[in-house]
Scaffold this motif. Structure first.
Motif, PDB file in Angstrom:
ATOM      1  N   PHE A 197     -11.276  -1.070  -1.949  1.00 25.06           N
ATOM      2  CA  PHE A 197     -10.477  -2.197  -1.469  1.00 25.06           C
ATOM      3  C   PHE A 197     -11.367  -3.347  -1.017  1.00 25.06           C
ATOM      4  O   PHE A 197     -12.446  -3.130  -0.462  1.00 25.06           O
ATOM      5  CB  PHE A 197      -9.626  -1.796  -0.264  1.00 25.06           C
ATOM      6  N   CYS A 212       3.078   1.369   2.813  1.00 27.76           N
ATOM      7  CA  CYS A 212       2.444   2.642   2.461  1.00 27.76           C
ATOM      8  C   CYS A 212       3.301   3.806   2.936  1.00 27.76           C
ATOM      9  O   CYS A 212       3.548   4.760   2.188  1.00 27.76           O
ATOM     10  CB  CYS A 212       1.053   2.700   3.080  1.00 27.76           C
ATOM     11  N   HIS A 242       5.331   6.470   0.273  1.00 28.28           N
ATOM     12  CA  HIS A 242       4.955   7.890   0.331  1.00 28.28           C
ATOM     13  C   HIS A 242       5.910   8.714   1.188  1.00 28.28           C
ATOM     14  O   HIS A 242       5.696   9.912   1.362  1.00 28.28           O
ATOM     15  CB  HIS A 242       3.525   8.035   0.863  1.00 28.28           C
ATOM     16  N   TYR A 268      -1.331   6.676   5.998  1.00 26.35           N
ATOM     17  CA  TYR A 268      -2.460   6.610   5.062  1.00 26.35           C
ATOM     18  C   TYR A 268      -3.139   5.236   5.132  1.00 26.35           C
ATOM     19  O   TYR A 268      -4.185   5.024   4.531  1.00 26.35           O
ATOM     20  CB  TYR A 268      -2.005   6.858   3.626  1.00 26.35           C
ATOM     21  N   ARG A 269      -2.484   4.289   5.790  1.00 27.29           N
ATOM     22  CA  ARG A 269      -3.082   2.974   6.052  1.00 27.29           C
ATOM     23  C   ARG A 269      -2.844   2.645   7.515  1.00 27.29           C
ATOM     24  O   ARG A 269      -1.750   2.860   8.039  1.00 27.29           O
ATOM     25  CB  ARG A 269      -2.505   1.879   5.144  1.00 27.29           C
ATOM     26  N   SER A 320      -7.595   1.871   4.783  1.00 32.93           N
ATOM     27  CA  SER A 320      -7.027   3.104   4.233  1.00 32.93           C
ATOM     28  C   SER A 320      -7.599   4.276   5.015  1.00 32.93           C
ATOM     29  O   SER A 320      -8.735   4.226   5.490  1.00 32.93           O
ATOM     30  CB  SER A 320      -7.348   3.227   2.742  1.00 32.93           C
ATOM     31  N   CYS A 345      -4.894   8.794   1.886  1.00 35.75           N
ATOM     32  CA  CYS A 345      -4.683   7.730   0.884  1.00 35.75           C
ATOM     33  C   CYS A 345      -5.037   8.260  -0.507  1.00 35.75           C
ATOM     34  O   CYS A 345      -6.144   8.739  -0.723  1.00 35.75           O
ATOM     35  CB  CYS A 345      -5.544   6.511   1.229  1.00 35.75           C
ATOM     36  N   ASP A 346      -4.078   8.158  -1.419  1.00 34.34           N
ATOM     37  CA  ASP A 346      -4.320   8.622  -2.795  1.00 34.34           C
ATOM     38  C   ASP A 346      -4.518   7.435  -3.736  1.00 34.34           C
ATOM     39  O   ASP A 346      -4.403   7.569  -4.950  1.00 34.34           O
ATOM     40  CB  ASP A 346      -3.166   9.499  -3.271  1.00 34.34           C
ATOM     41  N   LEU A 347      -4.784   6.284  -3.153  1.00 39.79           N
ATOM     42  CA  LEU A 347      -4.987   5.045  -3.914  1.00 39.79           C
ATOM     43  C   LEU A 347      -3.752   4.712  -4.764  1.00 39.79           C
ATOM     44  O   LEU A 347      -3.848   4.023  -5.758  1.00 39.79           O
ATOM     45  CB  LEU A 347      -6.246   5.124  -4.791  1.00 39.79           C
ATOM     46  N   CYS A 348      -2.604   5.219  -4.322  1.00 38.27           N
ATOM     47  CA  CYS A 348      -1.338   4.982  -5.033  1.00 38.27           C
ATOM     48  C   CYS A 348      -1.467   5.289  -6.526  1.00 38.27           C
ATOM     49  O   CYS A 348      -1.107   4.467  -7.384  1.00 38.27           O
ATOM     50  CB  CYS A 348      -0.835   3.557  -4.801  1.00 38.27           C
ATOM     51  N   PRO A 398      -1.517  -0.860  -5.837  1.00 32.68           N
ATOM     52  CA  PRO A 398      -1.127  -0.070  -4.676  1.00 32.68           C
ATOM     53  C   PRO A 398      -0.111  -0.823  -3.810  1.00 32.68           C
ATOM     54  O   PRO A 398      -0.147  -2.052  -3.706  1.00 32.68           O
ATOM     55  CB  PRO A 398      -2.451   0.140  -3.926  1.00 32.68           C
ATOM     56  N   ALA A 399       0.756  -0.053  -3.162  1.00 35.91           N
ATOM     57  CA  ALA A 399       1.841  -0.655  -2.384  1.00 35.91           C
ATOM     58  C   ALA A 399       1.328  -1.566  -1.272  1.00 35.91           C
ATOM     59  O   ALA A 399       1.905  -2.623  -1.007  1.00 35.91           O
ATOM     60  CB  ALA A 399       2.722   0.454  -1.797  1.00 35.91           C
ATOM     61  N   CYS A 400       0.245  -1.177  -0.629  1.00 37.48           N
ATOM     62  CA  CYS A 400      -0.279  -1.984   0.484  1.00 37.48           C
ATOM     63  C   CYS A 400      -0.751  -3.349  -0.025  1.00 37.48           C
ATOM     64  O   CYS A 400      -0.572  -4.365   0.656  1.00 37.48           O
ATOM     65  CB  CYS A 400      -1.414  -1.241   1.191  1.00 37.48           C
TER      66      CYS A 400
END
Ligand code: SF4
Ligand code: SF4
Length: 137
Positions: free
Chosen positions: A6, A23, A27, A35-36, A57, A61-64, A74-76
């Motif tokens: 990131f 996030c 999830h 996760y964030r 993160s 965090c699975d990196l979306c 990623p959502a974030c």
């Protein structure tokens, strides 16, 4: 192999927590699991106090990966109203932000345990003040 990570722009972040909420939403995370994480810190003293925010993160965090398999970010990253977050190959992110005052590996983060190491951060001046207090928001 691509080293994903990131970019985070601390100069522009307003600490709104939208990335954290996005996030949690995508999830379906329970209360207390994130996760964030967004944290806010004050520095300095009157008449020149400073304020900065971190969005990092965290463990889990699975990196979306599901979103990215569909070609989405990623959502974030998508949720941030200030466009403070970017995701991708770290070397490409470094090149894209060449000339900015950047640090790798989340330093100087107040609590390094909060962060995954795969972050490139644009610094804000007041972050360099060694004295800080965390603000609970
Ligand atoms: S990449 Fe996905 S899982 Fe990781 S912090 Fe962002 S929204 Fe959360
Ligand atoms: S990174 Fe963006 S969404 Fe997250 S707290 Fe900062 S401004 Fe808000």
């Amino acid at each position: 192999m691509t080293n994903y990570g990131f970019y985070f722009d601390a100069e522009s972040c307003i600490g709104c927590h939208t990335c954290q909420v996005a996030c949690k939403d995508v999830h379906d995370l329970p209360v207390g699991t994130n996760y964030r994480i967004v944290r806010s810190f004050c520095t300095g003293a009157w008449p020149a106090p400073g304020l900065y925010h971190l969005s990092l993160s965290a463990r889990g965090c699975d990196l979306c990966s599901d979103l990215r398999e569909c070609g989405e970010a990623p959502a974030c990253v998508t949720a941030c109203p200030m466009r403070c977050l970017e995701f991708g190959d770290l070397d490409a992110l470094r090149r894209a932000h060449e000339g900015e005052r950047l640090v790798d590996h989340a330093a100087p983060v107040a609590n390094a345990d909060m962060a995954n190491p795969n972050i490139l951060m644009r610094l804000k001046d007041c972050m360099l003040d060694p004295d800080y207090d965390e603000i609970i928001i």
